[in-house]
Write an enzyme that holds these catalytic residues in place. Sequence first.
Site, PDB file in Angstrom:
ATOM      1  N   HIS A 111       9.999  53.712 -26.712  1.00 44.07           N
ATOM      2  CA  HIS A 111       8.718  53.058 -26.433  1.00 44.07           C
ATOM      3  C   HIS A 111       8.382  52.468 -25.174  1.00 44.07           C
ATOM      4  CE1 HIS A 111       6.639  49.211 -27.508  1.00 44.07           C
ATOM      5  NE2 HIS A 111       5.954  49.751 -28.280  1.00 44.07           N
ATOM      6  N   ASP A 169       1.246  55.494 -36.202  1.00 45.44           N
ATOM      7  CA  ASP A 169       1.978  54.158 -35.978  1.00 45.44           C
ATOM      8  C   ASP A 169       1.493  53.442 -37.108  1.00 45.44           C
ATOM      9  OD1 ASP A 169       3.232  51.973 -35.349  1.00 45.44           O
ATOM     10  OD2 ASP A 169       2.524  52.030 -33.095  1.00 45.44           O
TER      11      ASP A 169
END
Length: 382
Positions: free
Chosen positions: A285, A184
């Site tokens: 997510h 990420d």
Amino acid sequence: MKITRVETFAVPPRWLFCRIETDDGPVGWGEPVVEGRAETVRAAVHELAEQFLVGADPSRIEDLWQLMSKGSFYRGGPVLSSAVAGIDQALWDIAGKSLGAPVHQLLGGPVRERARAYCWVGGDEPAQVRDQVAAQVDAGFTAVKMNASGRMNPLPNLAELDEVAARAEAAREVLGPEGDFAVDFHGRFSTAGAVRAAGVLEPYAPMFVEEPVLPEYTHLIRRVTDSTRLPVATGERLFSRTEALPALQAGIAVLQPDLSHAGGISECRRIASLAETFDVTVAPHCPLGPLALAASLQLAFCTPNFLIQEQSIGIHYNKGAELLDYVADRSVFRFHDGHLPRPTGHGLGVEIDEKAVRKADGSAKSWHNPVWRHRDGSFAEW
């Protein structure tokens, strides 16, 4: 059947739950929240409830979604779309319970029997990454995700790039060729910096690199997708089909809508279908609570282009409470070989411990993300 009451509960560690009560039917639960802005979203939920929900037929999910999303001149943005998202989840929960079926059954039925999930590892140093990935492998998981870096200069220097590569190398050594890890970027790099960082990660073949540019620079993400062989992912800060479309057109490989931010099950179902037309997989997510995860799983089990599910059990954000603390039947979220089984319960498929939620309401301080600064004192992306 009419909606008679809408309640919200702010519970540790940083979550907001929504409860919708009807006069002659089941109660529905959802999770409308923006991390760090829970009270703002809470106010929006009650505004929507007063304007559109109380007295309405809860089975008219699409009509209510249209009213909540478009019934005011100013629309969109994370606060409104997150308020709508949690309400939408609760309405689908009511629908499933009323009809005696899981939500995914109402959306066309299951296309798989188990959904792969990944865990977060928060180690900042390669040695920590190695130990934490090993712990997840021992627990049966086959995929993890980690940050590429901490505070990062817009154009990383060689030492910073070496640290990015060292974390990835540590993860790959533990996982071997068959395991997966995602990296990420968290929007901490400039576009040019993200291109540099993706280059040093290529030898370690991460499953995807996430949010290489900030959402306001989605028009630049093609510079990253064109520069690397790695799959590029984004979407947690995109809140509608129209916001996701430029990223899809720019060649991303994985789209990551958040079912507590992007309009709930209704809009994320449409986002996933749009992604399918671009041959893009979906990895919802979800660093949030049990209702957000339950809603995400309902989407996962009826979505052909689903890839993998994020979940927050044990995540470093969870302080003061854990996801399972608010669930009456924990077996719904029981992992086996890094996968979650298809939920068979009605509605969202999770039973909330209402007593625990009411007791916890208001017991935690408001959570806000850290504010970082560069060494020269200027603002740094967190």
